[in-house]
Design a protein around this motif. Structure first.
Motif, PDB file in Angstrom:
ATOM      1  N   GLN A 133       0.849  -1.206   0.000  1.00  0.00           N
ATOM      2  CA  GLN A 133       0.000   0.000   0.000  1.00  0.00           C
ATOM      3  C   GLN A 133       0.878   1.248   0.000  1.00  0.00           C
ATOM      4  N   SER A 134       0.636   2.142  -0.955  1.00  0.00           N
ATOM      5  CA  SER A 134       1.523   3.307  -1.080  1.00  0.00           C
ATOM      6  C   SER A 134       1.268   4.349   0.009  1.00  0.00           C
ATOM      7  N   CYS A 135       0.198   4.210   0.781  1.00  0.00           N
ATOM      8  CA  CYS A 135      -0.012   5.158   1.888  1.00  0.00           C
ATOM      9  C   CYS A 135       0.978   4.910   3.021  1.00  0.00           C
ATOM     10  N   MET A 136       1.566   3.731   3.070  1.00  0.00           N
ATOM     11  CA  MET A 136       2.414   3.377   4.208  1.00  0.00           C
ATOM     12  C   MET A 136       3.804   4.001   4.069  1.00  0.00           C
ATOM     13  N   ARG A 137       4.306   4.571   5.151  1.00  0.00           N
ATOM     14  CA  ARG A 137       5.640   5.193   5.113  1.00  0.00           C
ATOM     15  C   ARG A 137       6.736   4.150   4.876  1.00  0.00           C
ATOM     16  N   ARG A 138       6.494   2.897   5.258  1.00  0.00           N
ATOM     17  CA  ARG A 138       7.508   1.848   5.170  1.00  0.00           C
ATOM     18  C   ARG A 138       7.614   1.200   3.782  1.00  0.00           C
ATOM     19  N   THR A 139       6.715   1.614   2.871  1.00  0.00           N
ATOM     20  CA  THR A 139       6.538   0.882   1.614  1.00  0.00           C
ATOM     21  C   THR A 139       7.811   0.660   0.790  1.00  0.00           C
ATOM     22  N   LEU A 140       8.610   1.712   0.607  1.00  0.00           N
ATOM     23  CA  LEU A 140       9.793   1.532  -0.253  1.00  0.00           C
ATOM     24  C   LEU A 140      10.782   0.560   0.383  1.00  0.00           C
ATOM     25  N   ASP A 141      10.914   0.633   1.722  1.00  0.00           N
ATOM     26  CA  ASP A 141      11.791  -0.330   2.418  1.00  0.00           C
ATOM     27  C   ASP A 141      11.278  -1.750   2.240  1.00  0.00           C
ATOM     28  N   ASP A 142       9.957  -1.917   2.390  1.00  0.00           N
ATOM     29  CA  ASP A 142       9.373  -3.254   2.216  1.00  0.00           C
ATOM     30  C   ASP A 142       9.651  -3.785   0.815  1.00  0.00           C
ATOM     31  N   ALA A 169       1.350   6.071   8.304  1.00  0.00           N
ATOM     32  CA  ALA A 169       0.901   6.279   6.922  1.00  0.00           C
ATOM     33  C   ALA A 169       0.800   7.758   6.567  1.00  0.00           C
ATOM     34  N   PHE A 170       1.119   8.058   5.307  1.00  0.00           N
ATOM     35  CA  PHE A 170       0.885   9.403   4.784  1.00  0.00           C
ATOM     36  C   PHE A 170      -0.614   9.664   4.801  1.00  0.00           C
ATOM     37  N   GLN A 171      -0.992  10.912   5.101  1.00  0.00           N
ATOM     38  CA  GLN A 171      -2.411  11.231   5.165  1.00  0.00           C
ATOM     39  C   GLN A 171      -2.861  12.028   3.930  1.00  0.00           C
ATOM     40  N   GLY A 172      -1.895  12.647   3.250  1.00  0.00           N
ATOM     41  CA  GLY A 172      -2.262  13.510   2.117  1.00  0.00           C
ATOM     42  C   GLY A 172      -2.315  12.745   0.803  1.00  0.00           C
ATOM     43  N   ARG A 173      -3.293  13.124  -0.031  1.00  0.00           N
ATOM     44  CA  ARG A 173      -3.498  12.460  -1.311  1.00  0.00           C
ATOM     45  C   ARG A 173      -2.243  12.505  -2.185  1.00  0.00           C
ATOM     46  N   LYS A 174      -1.609  13.706  -2.186  1.00  0.00           N
ATOM     47  CA  LYS A 174      -0.431  13.880  -3.040  1.00  0.00           C
ATOM     48  C   LYS A 174       0.744  12.992  -2.643  1.00  0.00           C
ATOM     49  N   GLU A 175       0.974  12.929  -1.343  1.00  0.00           N
ATOM     50  CA  GLU A 175       2.084  12.082  -0.861  1.00  0.00           C
ATOM     51  C   GLU A 175       1.837  10.615  -1.203  1.00  0.00           C
ATOM     52  N   VAL A 176       0.572  10.195  -1.068  1.00  0.00           N
ATOM     53  CA  VAL A 176       0.238   8.797  -1.367  1.00  0.00           C
ATOM     54  C   VAL A 176       0.438   8.522  -2.862  1.00  0.00           C
ATOM     55  N   GLN A 177       0.076   9.506  -3.695  1.00  0.00           N
ATOM     56  CA  GLN A 177       0.277   9.341  -5.143  1.00  0.00           C
ATOM     57  C   GLN A 177       1.766   9.293  -5.487  1.00  0.00           C
ATOM     58  N   GLU A 178       2.543  10.200  -4.869  1.00  0.00           N
ATOM     59  CA  GLU A 178       3.980  10.235  -5.177  1.00  0.00           C
ATOM     60  C   GLU A 178       4.659   8.943  -4.748  1.00  0.00           C
ATOM     61  N   ASN A 179       4.255   8.439  -3.577  1.00  0.00           N
ATOM     62  CA  ASN A 179       4.848   7.193  -3.089  1.00  0.00           C
ATOM     63  C   ASN A 179       4.458   6.021  -3.996  1.00  0.00           C
ATOM     64  N   PHE A 180       3.241   6.076  -4.525  1.00  0.00           N
ATOM     65  CA  PHE A 180       2.787   5.038  -5.461  1.00  0.00           C
ATOM     66  C   PHE A 180       3.719   5.010  -6.675  1.00  0.00           C
ATOM     67  N   MET A 181       4.015   6.198  -7.221  1.00  0.00           N
ATOM     68  CA  MET A 181       4.849   6.234  -8.422  1.00  0.00           C
ATOM     69  C   MET A 181       6.285   5.788  -8.130  1.00  0.00           C
ATOM     70  N   SER A 182       6.823   6.188  -6.982  1.00  0.00           N
ATOM     71  CA  SER A 182       8.177   5.728  -6.620  1.00  0.00           C
ATOM     72  C   SER A 182       8.191   4.216  -6.449  1.00  0.00           C
ATOM     73  N   ALA A 183       7.135   3.692  -5.815  1.00  0.00           N
ATOM     74  CA  ALA A 183       7.061   2.248  -5.578  1.00  0.00           C
ATOM     75  C   ALA A 183       6.969   1.493  -6.904  1.00  0.00           C
ATOM     76  N   LEU A 184       6.162   2.026  -7.821  1.00  0.00           N
ATOM     77  CA  LEU A 184       5.989   1.347  -9.105  1.00  0.00           C
ATOM     78  C   LEU A 184       7.295   1.365  -9.900  1.00  0.00           C
ATOM     79  N   ASP A 185       7.994   2.493  -9.880  1.00  0.00           N
ATOM     80  CA  ASP A 185       9.277   2.612 -10.580  1.00  0.00           C
ATOM     81  C   ASP A 185      10.272   1.592 -10.008  1.00  0.00           C
TER      82      ASP A 185
END
Ligand code: FMN
Length: 281
Positions: A133-142, A169-185
């Motif tokens: 889940q890209s809302c989670m702060r730990r996502t890239l580490d996971d 978890a990130f609470q803002g829509r933008k942060e969650v979107q940005e983390n999603f894109m970093s995770a996907l990359d």
């Protein structure tokens, strides 16, 4: 009215829906509704029902797999019991060459779910995947951990649906979107198979760019959407030649699931209330 989000009360409804979607070029992942269950007998009944689903996918030659949840399979009884149940199901599915997605629930279960996925993936490569889940702060580490442990990680990437505290978890829509894109990359650069699970145009357009950047072929990823949400987008993705998997839940516990869908999507609440008032006609 909220039944637009579920295949119906019976497994057979999910099979019919899968056949219909297969005919339209889409595939499904079938989910038995019911979570946060404290009754071991109900968890065992869930295992049996999923076995019936797996048998039927095979017998009816359906193009679909299953999605399962730890708290539906005994995580609230004990983690050992849950692990036994999930292992039994993944083995059963693997023998039939059917993939199992272990859904990601809220943060008390994140470590457990990732560890169990990696253990089963090591024992039965290709048998299962999990969700990040890209809302989670730990996502890239996971994701770094997962892609360095599994030789061929299979991850559904989504925003995350559970209300989580802000230190987790990130609470803002933008942060969650940005983390999603970093995770996907990151996932694409590690050659993981990704289920891109979103209905958000910002993320879908971002995913298109990354598909180009990493020069990915159709077999190397899929898009995933929930039943009843943005079916026009589903048609567009199919017409463009992408693999599209629809999450197809069934079962009697459809009310809490449907309420979550409505809360997520205020734009359709108006028409849903209208449907309710008019009996869906
Ligand atoms: N959210 C979770 O927290 N865990 C899951 O396992 C999960 N599975 C999903 C599967 C599919 C196919 C889709 C489309 C969504 C799933 N979600 C899951 C919900 C998303 O996290 C998110 O709440 C929802 O898709 C709305 O976000 P969107 O605007 O990106 O579509």
């Amino acid at each position: 009215f909220a039944k637009r989000y579920v295949a119906g009360g019976l497994a057979e409804d999910a099979f019919l829906l899968t056949r219909e979607l297969n005919d339209m070029g889409a595939v499904t992942t079938i989910d038995l509704l019911g979570e946060f269950n404290e009754d071991p007998a109900k968890a065992r009944a869930t295992v049996d029902m999923y076995k019936h689903v797996l048998d039927s996918i095979k017998e009816q030659n359906l193009d679909g797999n299953i999605s399962i949840k730890p708290t539906a399979l005994g995580a609230l009884v004990s983690m050992e019991f849950c692990t036994e149940n999930i292992t039994e199901l993944v083995k059963y599915a693997h023998e039939k060459n059917i993939f199992v997605r272990i859904d990601m629930e809220n943060n008390p279960y994140t470590d457990y779910t990732i560890d169990l996925y990696l253990k089963l993936d090591a024992e039965m490569p290709g048998s299962c995947g999990t969700v990040i889940q890209s809302c989670m702060r730990r996502t890239l580490d996971d994701l770094k951990h997962i892609t360095s442990t599994s030789s061929k990680a299979n991850i559904r990437l989504c925003k995350g649906i559970y209300k989580e505290p802000s230190d987790v978890a990130f609470q803002g829509r933008k942060e969650v979107q940005e983390n999603f894109m970093s995770a996907l990359d990151l996932l694409f650069s590690k050659k993981a198979y990704v289920g891109i699970a979103t209905h958000d145009d910002v993320l879908i357009n971002g995913a298109y760019d990354l598909l180009k950047k990493h020069n990915l072929k159709k077999e190397e990823y899929e898009f995933q959407m929930l039943l009843g949400v943005r079916s026009e987008l589903r048609k567009r993705l199919l017409a463009e030649g992408h693999t599209l998997r629809v999450y197809a839940p069934f079962g009697e516990d459809w009310i809490p699931y449907s309420i979550r869908r409505l809360q997520e999507n205020p734009a359709i609440v108006g028409s849903a209330i209208k449907g309710f008032l008019t009996g869906g006609r």
